[in-house]
Design a protein around this motif. Structure first.
Motif, PDB file in Angstrom:
ATOM      1  N   TYR A   7     -12.753   5.213 -10.796  1.00  0.00           N
ATOM      2  CA  TYR A   7     -13.791   4.823  -9.557  1.00  0.00           C
ATOM      3  C   TYR A   7     -13.714   3.537  -9.110  1.00  0.00           C
ATOM      4  O   TYR A   7     -13.099   2.734 -10.019  1.00  0.00           O
ATOM      5  CB  TYR A   7     -15.056   5.161 -10.293  1.00  0.00           C
ATOM      6  CG  TYR A   7     -15.776   4.189 -11.251  1.00  0.00           C
ATOM      7  CD1 TYR A   7     -16.391   3.055 -10.729  1.00  0.00           C
ATOM      8  CD2 TYR A   7     -15.351   4.323 -12.761  1.00  0.00           C
ATOM      9  CE1 TYR A   7     -16.879   1.803 -11.831  1.00  0.00           C
ATOM     10  CE2 TYR A   7     -15.855   3.134 -13.539  1.00  0.00           C
ATOM     11  CZ  TYR A   7     -16.660   2.302 -13.133  1.00  0.00           C
ATOM     12  OH  TYR A   7     -17.047   1.426 -13.982  1.00  0.00           O
ATOM     13  N   THR A  20      -9.312  -0.635  -9.461  1.00  0.00           N
ATOM     14  CA  THR A  20      -9.930   0.676  -9.968  1.00  0.00           C
ATOM     15  C   THR A  20     -10.479   0.441 -11.501  1.00  0.00           C
ATOM     16  O   THR A  20      -9.765  -0.166 -12.258  1.00  0.00           O
ATOM     17  CB  THR A  20      -8.833   1.805 -10.092  1.00  0.00           C
ATOM     18  OG1 THR A  20      -8.461   1.893  -8.644  1.00  0.00           O
ATOM     19  CG2 THR A  20      -9.266   2.975 -10.665  1.00  0.00           C
ATOM     20  N   ARG A  34     -19.084  15.054 -13.477  1.00  0.00           N
ATOM     21  CA  ARG A  34     -19.590  14.344 -12.155  1.00  0.00           C
ATOM     22  C   ARG A  34     -21.203  14.313 -12.067  1.00  0.00           C
ATOM     23  O   ARG A  34     -21.605  13.441 -11.455  1.00  0.00           O
ATOM     24  CB  ARG A  34     -18.935  15.317 -10.835  1.00  0.00           C
ATOM     25  CG  ARG A  34     -19.318  14.778  -9.591  1.00  0.00           C
ATOM     26  CD  ARG A  34     -18.668  15.469  -8.406  1.00  0.00           C
ATOM     27  NE  ARG A  34     -17.103  15.542  -8.788  1.00  0.00           N
ATOM     28  CZ  ARG A  34     -16.183  14.186  -8.168  1.00  0.00           C
ATOM     29  NH1 ARG A  34     -17.004  13.566  -7.398  1.00  0.00           N
ATOM     30  NH2 ARG A  34     -15.241  14.250  -8.040  1.00  0.00           N
ATOM     31  N   GLU A  45     -12.826   8.317  -7.619  1.00  0.00           N
ATOM     32  CA  GLU A  45     -11.821   8.644  -7.171  1.00  0.00           C
ATOM     33  C   GLU A  45     -11.120   9.903  -7.668  1.00  0.00           C
ATOM     34  O   GLU A  45     -10.566  10.844  -7.093  1.00  0.00           O
ATOM     35  CB  GLU A  45     -10.488   7.353  -7.287  1.00  0.00           C
ATOM     36  CG  GLU A  45     -10.719   6.327  -6.620  1.00  0.00           C
ATOM     37  CD  GLU A  45      -9.830   5.093  -7.078  1.00  0.00           C
ATOM     38  OE1 GLU A  45      -8.576   5.398  -7.174  1.00  0.00           O
ATOM     39  OE2 GLU A  45     -10.040   4.014  -7.202  1.00  0.00           O
ATOM     40  N   TYR A  46     -11.204  10.137  -9.112  1.00  0.00           N
ATOM     41  CA  TYR A  46     -10.513  11.140  -9.835  1.00  0.00           C
ATOM     42  C   TYR A  46     -11.080  11.261 -11.153  1.00  0.00           C
ATOM     43  O   TYR A  46     -11.501  10.231 -11.735  1.00  0.00           O
ATOM     44  CB  TYR A  46      -8.922  10.840  -9.975  1.00  0.00           C
ATOM     45  CG  TYR A  46      -8.018  11.827 -10.689  1.00  0.00           C
ATOM     46  CD1 TYR A  46      -7.895  13.077 -10.150  1.00  0.00           C
ATOM     47  CD2 TYR A  46      -7.659  11.663 -11.988  1.00  0.00           C
ATOM     48  CE1 TYR A  46      -7.109  14.212 -10.365  1.00  0.00           C
ATOM     49  CE2 TYR A  46      -6.859  12.972 -12.185  1.00  0.00           C
ATOM     50  CZ  TYR A  46      -6.509  13.934 -11.918  1.00  0.00           C
ATOM     51  OH  TYR A  46      -5.963  14.928 -12.322  1.00  0.00           O
ATOM     52  N   GLN A  48     -10.099  13.103 -14.629  1.00  0.00           N
ATOM     53  CA  GLN A  48      -9.228  13.514 -15.767  1.00  0.00           C
ATOM     54  C   GLN A  48      -9.733  14.057 -16.965  1.00  0.00           C
ATOM     55  O   GLN A  48     -10.447  13.103 -17.578  1.00  0.00           O
ATOM     56  CB  GLN A  48      -8.049  12.576 -15.698  1.00  0.00           C
ATOM     57  CG  GLN A  48      -6.731  13.065 -16.588  1.00  0.00           C
ATOM     58  CD  GLN A  48      -5.995  11.963 -16.731  1.00  0.00           C
ATOM     59  OE1 GLN A  48      -6.291  10.909 -16.406  1.00  0.00           O
ATOM     60  NE2 GLN A  48      -4.997  12.104 -17.237  1.00  0.00           N
TER      61      GLN A  48
END
Length: 69
Positions: A7, A20, A34, A45-46, A48
């Protein structure tokens, strides 16, 4: 499962790789991970999922700290 969340600390700026940051969350799915961090003012951003090998690597770096949410 453990998820690594990549993030940006500010939602107002364009994502830049050098800024990041990451945090680690325990959840059953990406959606749950989330929702657990939705109250934070960050630009995700992602997210995983970490398999066993990747989790062991993250622990060995000394930067692994599981968030309590």
């Amino acid at each position: 499962m453990i998820f690594k969340v990549l993030y940006q600390a500010s939602q107002d700026q364009v994502p830049v790789r050098e800024r990041t940051e990451s945090l680690y969350v325990e959840a059953q799915s990406v959606r749950e991970a989330r929702s657990k961090i939705s109250d934070r003012n960050i630009n995700i951003e992602y997210i995983q999922v970490l398999d066993e090998a990747h989790l062991e690597y993250e622990k060995s770096t000394g930067k692994f700290e599981l968030e309590n949410v």
